[in-house]
Design an enzyme around this catalytic site. Structure first.
Site, PDB file in Angstrom:
ATOM      1  N   ASP A   2       6.077  -4.375 -12.596  1.00  0.00           N
ATOM      2  CA  ASP A   2       6.610  -3.323 -13.680  1.00  0.00           C
ATOM      3  C   ASP A   2       8.258  -3.198 -13.214  1.00  0.00           C
ATOM      4  O   ASP A   2       9.070  -2.681 -14.081  1.00  0.00           O
ATOM      5  CB  ASP A   2       6.017  -2.032 -13.447  1.00  0.00           C
ATOM      6  CG  ASP A   2       4.668  -1.879 -14.017  1.00  0.00           C
ATOM      7  OD1 ASP A   2       4.457  -2.588 -15.181  1.00  0.00           O
ATOM      8  OD2 ASP A   2       3.680  -1.591 -13.650  1.00  0.00           O
ATOM      9  N   HIS A  61       1.473  -2.027  -4.493  1.00  0.00           N
ATOM     10  CA  HIS A  61       0.365  -2.728  -5.187  1.00  0.00           C
ATOM     11  C   HIS A  61      -0.906  -2.514  -4.106  1.00  0.00           C
ATOM     12  O   HIS A  61      -0.867  -2.578  -3.131  1.00  0.00           O
ATOM     13  CB  HIS A  61       0.591  -4.034  -5.541  1.00  0.00           C
ATOM     14  CG  HIS A  61      -0.305  -4.622  -6.686  1.00  0.00           C
ATOM     15  ND1 HIS A  61      -1.524  -5.024  -6.465  1.00  0.00           N
ATOM     16  CD2 HIS A  61      -0.146  -4.530  -7.752  1.00  0.00           C
ATOM     17  CE1 HIS A  61      -2.028  -5.261  -7.650  1.00  0.00           C
ATOM     18  NE2 HIS A  61      -1.196  -4.970  -8.582  1.00  0.00           N
TER      19      HIS A  61
HETATM   20  N1  CMC Z   1       6.980   4.425  -3.185  1.00  0.00           N
HETATM   21  C1  CMC Z   1       6.788   4.828  -2.061  1.00  0.00           C
HETATM   22  N2  CMC Z   1       5.628   4.680  -1.146  1.00  0.00           N
HETATM   23  C2  CMC Z   1       4.699   4.096  -1.639  1.00  0.00           C
HETATM   24  C3  CMC Z   1       4.544   3.399  -3.174  1.00  0.00           C
HETATM   25  C4  CMC Z   1       5.703   3.468  -3.711  1.00  0.00           C
HETATM   26  N3  CMC Z   1       5.738   2.919  -4.902  1.00  0.00           N
HETATM   27  N4  CMC Z   1       3.275   2.724  -3.044  1.00  0.00           N
HETATM   28  C5  CMC Z   1       2.670   2.949  -2.194  1.00  0.00           C
HETATM   29  N5  CMC Z   1       3.648   3.569  -1.099  1.00  0.00           N
HETATM   30  C6  CMC Z   1       2.961   4.175   0.109  1.00  0.00           C
HETATM   31  C7  CMC Z   1       2.119   5.434   0.127  1.00  0.00           C
HETATM   32  O1  CMC Z   1       3.016   6.621   0.194  1.00  0.00           O
HETATM   33  C8  CMC Z   1       1.329   5.412   1.188  1.00  0.00           C
HETATM   34  O2  CMC Z   1       2.011   5.810   2.483  1.00  0.00           O
HETATM   35  P1  CMC Z   1       1.358   6.186   3.495  1.00  0.00           P
HETATM   36  O3  CMC Z   1       0.218   5.391   4.140  1.00  0.00           O
HETATM   37  O4  CMC Z   1       2.342   6.679   4.694  1.00  0.00           O
HETATM   38  O5  CMC Z   1       0.713   7.672   3.150  1.00  0.00           O
HETATM   39  C9  CMC Z   1       1.097   3.694   1.251  1.00  0.00           C
HETATM   40  O6  CMC Z   1       2.125   3.133   0.882  1.00  0.00           O
HETATM   41  C10 CMC Z   1      -0.153   3.406   0.639  1.00  0.00           C
HETATM   42  O7  CMC Z   1       0.158   3.895  -0.777  1.00  0.00           O
HETATM   43  P2  CMC Z   1      -1.406   4.331  -1.882  1.00  0.00           P
HETATM   44  O8  CMC Z   1      -0.787   4.878  -2.886  1.00  0.00           O
HETATM   45  O9  CMC Z   1      -2.521   4.784  -0.881  1.00  0.00           O
HETATM   46  O10 CMC Z   1      -1.820   2.836  -2.202  1.00  0.00           O
HETATM   47  P3  CMC Z   1      -2.719   2.541  -3.451  1.00  0.00           P
HETATM   48  O11 CMC Z   1      -3.223   1.236  -3.135  1.00  0.00           O
HETATM   49  O12 CMC Z   1      -3.691   3.566  -3.594  1.00  0.00           O
HETATM   50  O13 CMC Z   1      -1.701   2.464  -4.699  1.00  0.00           O
HETATM   51  C11 CMC Z   1      -0.205   2.021  -6.310  1.00  0.00           C
HETATM   52  C12 CMC Z   1      -1.141   1.442  -5.328  1.00  0.00           C
HETATM   53  C13 CMC Z   1       0.261   0.805  -7.284  1.00  0.00           C
HETATM   54  C14 CMC Z   1      -0.709   3.141  -7.201  1.00  0.00           C
HETATM   55  C15 CMC Z   1       1.099   2.684  -5.546  1.00  0.00           C
HETATM   56  O14 CMC Z   1       1.882   1.487  -4.693  1.00  0.00           O
HETATM   57  C16 CMC Z   1       1.795   3.468  -6.465  1.00  0.00           C
HETATM   58  O15 CMC Z   1       1.827   4.358  -6.736  1.00  0.00           O
HETATM   59  N6  CMC Z   1       3.071   2.563  -6.910  1.00  0.00           N
HETATM   60  C17 CMC Z   1       4.101   3.202  -7.889  1.00  0.00           C
HETATM   61  C18 CMC Z   1       3.531   3.001  -9.306  1.00  0.00           C
HETATM   62  C19 CMC Z   1       3.470   1.748  -9.742  1.00  0.00           C
HETATM   63  O16 CMC Z   1       4.502   0.985  -9.685  1.00  0.00           O
HETATM   64  N7  CMC Z   1       2.398   1.139 -10.440  1.00  0.00           N
HETATM   65  C20 CMC Z   1       2.406  -0.206 -11.099  1.00  0.00           C
HETATM   66  C21 CMC Z   1       1.474  -0.997 -10.325  1.00  0.00           C
HETATM   67  S1  CMC Z   1       1.480  -2.930 -10.494  1.00  0.00           S
HETATM   68  C22 CMC Z   1       1.356  -2.962 -12.269  1.00  0.00           C
HETATM   69  C23 CMC Z   1      -0.092  -2.546 -13.040  1.00  0.00           C
HETATM   70  O17 CMC Z   1      -0.972  -2.630 -12.182  1.00  0.00           O
HETATM   71  O18 CMC Z   1       0.225  -1.855 -13.643  1.00  0.00           O
END
Ligand code: CMC
Length: 376
Positions: A313, A259
């Site tokens: 989710d 998140h």
């Molecule tokens: N699985 C594996 N690694 C992850 C995940 C995940 N679900 N989420 C974040 N990471 C890692 C990512 O690979 C990165 O690692 P590194 O620094 O080594 O490159 C680090 O954590 C930071 O991730 P980010 O994608 O830059 O973080 P963000 O704040 O831009 O993204 C997010 C947040 C929710 C988009 C992301 O965690 C994600 O894609 N999660 C999976 C999709 C998901 O479950 N979305 C629902 C969000 S909550 C409900 C809603 O708002 O709808």
């Protein structure tokens, strides 16, 4: 010099009195009330009143708010023909985005942005979106529509219109709790989208439709369907560890984890975990819950140190499956809940509006010659 934050991380772009998130401590409050309190004691209707009025209703106020909402469950006259024109194999999120937009065509003054009009439009959209969704599901399944029953709550009525029979109290309660937990969440992507659109003085329908388009993405509300796809892909408990570790090794995201704001356990996920566990036991889906828990354990070993925990989710997928919802209705159900938040934010934005208009950091070339077509 303007500052630049990719993905607007950490940027404050609005004031709100609706929900408060402390991502480090794993706290979520609606109007100061912890989400766990509301999930345990409130209802979706009361929670929406709270978000729109910034206080809990008195008994008579809740009764008249609920009666008003229920009186609007029916879609407008002539609307059903639009529904029947939808392809039966369309994705429900596309149908919802299209038909919520079409509601504006049945509004004699869709652009009215005074407070009374905004509230009335919000009530109409909130009351009718479950009807649109249930009708579309019946239509694509070759079943007759089940007309809304104004004696039922939003949660009960939705399941009744979908399945053609009234839900058990346990299922109705579970659905209602899911709606409460998903109703609002600060300046998430879809809420921001709604506020951006209304900041041009556009209209409530356009703002909600933009928010639906945003929510559908797999990084946002679409993740709940992604979680179910993943659970279906994993054949058994023994395969979980390899599945998750292989994905992480490929730098794939595990849906339902991580998140932007929470770096601790999402309090909504904590509530949904116990709900999913109970429902899975009651409905013969213990294997599904066990798989989910195992994914969480493997993720805990692998990435919890990076602040990656289950989000809202993750356990909502198991919960919705146990309630009997088809996979492609998971995100549309999130829409129903979040209309409460989106509409509240539209009203809040309009109470102190300023056009959203950030800027870009231009990284392209300058002073280029125009090359005629035959010289390129
Ligand atoms: N699985 C594996 N690694 C992850 C995940 C995940 N679900 N989420 C974040 N990471 C890692 C990512 O690979 C990165 O690692 P590194 O620094 O080594 O490159 C680090 O954590 C930071 O991730 P980010 O994608 O830059 O973080 P963000 O704040 O831009 O993204 C997010 C947040 C929710 C988009 C992301 O965690 C994600 O894609 N999660 C999976 C999709 C998901 O479950 N979305 C629902 C969000 S909550 C409900 C809603 O708002 O709808």
């Amino acid at each position: 010099m303007p500052t630049y934050a990719k993905g607007l991380e950490g940027v404050i772009a609005a004031d709100t009195k609706m929900s408060y998130i402390d991502g480090e401590q794993g706290v979520l409050e609606y109007v100061g009330i912890p989400i766990g309190e509301l999930a345990s004691h409130s209802t979706f209707e009361e929670t929406v009143f709270l978000l729109w009025n910034l206080r809990l209703p008195r008994k008579g106020e809740l009764e008249s708010f609920t009666a008003d909402l229920r009186s609007r469950y029916e879609v407008p006259a002539g609307f059903e023909s639009k529904l029947l024109q939808m392809p039966r194999d369309a994705r429900p999120m596309h149908v919802l985005r299209t038909l919520v937009s079409a509601l504006s065509l049945h509004d004699t003054n869709p652009d009215a942005n005074d407070l009374a009009s905004l509230r009335s439009k919000a009530l109409n959209i909130l009351a009718r979106t479950p009807t649109i969704l249930a009708y579309y599901h019946r239509f694509r399944s070759g079943l007759p529509f089940v007309r809304p029953d104004p004696s039922l709550s939003i949660a009960e009525n939705f399941l009744y219109m979908l399945n053609g029979r009234k839900p058990t109290p346990t299922m109705a309660k579970a659905m209602d709790v899911c709606l409460v937990l998903h109703a609002d969440h600060g300046l998430n992507n879809s809420t921001f989208s709604a506020r951006v659109v209304i900041s041009t003085l556009s209209d409530m329908y356009s703002a909600i439709v933009a928010a639906i388009g945003s929510l559908k993405g797999p990084l946002h509300g679409g993740a709940n369907e992604g979680v179910m796809v993943m659970l279906n892909e994993i054949p058994n408990l023994e395969s979980v560890e390899k599945y998750v570790l292989d994905k992480l090794a490929k730098k794939d995201k595990i849906m339902g984890f991580g998140h932007r704001v929470y770096k601790a356990y999402d309090p909504r996920a904590a509530h949904l975990q116990s709900l999913a566990k109970q429902l899975a036991q009651d409905t013969g889906n213990a294997d599904l819950y066990a798989k989910s828990k195992k994914i969480e354990d493997v993720m805990g070993q692998a990435v919890a140190a990076k602040g990656i925990y289950p989000n809202v989710d993750f356990y909502s997928a198991t919960t919705y499956h146990c309630i009997g919802l088809p996979l492609d209705l998971f995100t549309p159900v999130f829409v129903i809940a979040r209309i409460g938040g989106w509409a509240g934010h539209v009203i809040e934005q309009m109470s102190d509006n300023r056009l959203y208009r950030p800027t870009t950091d231009y990284t392209g070339p300058h002073a280029q010659a125009y090359v005629p077509m035959d010289k390129r």
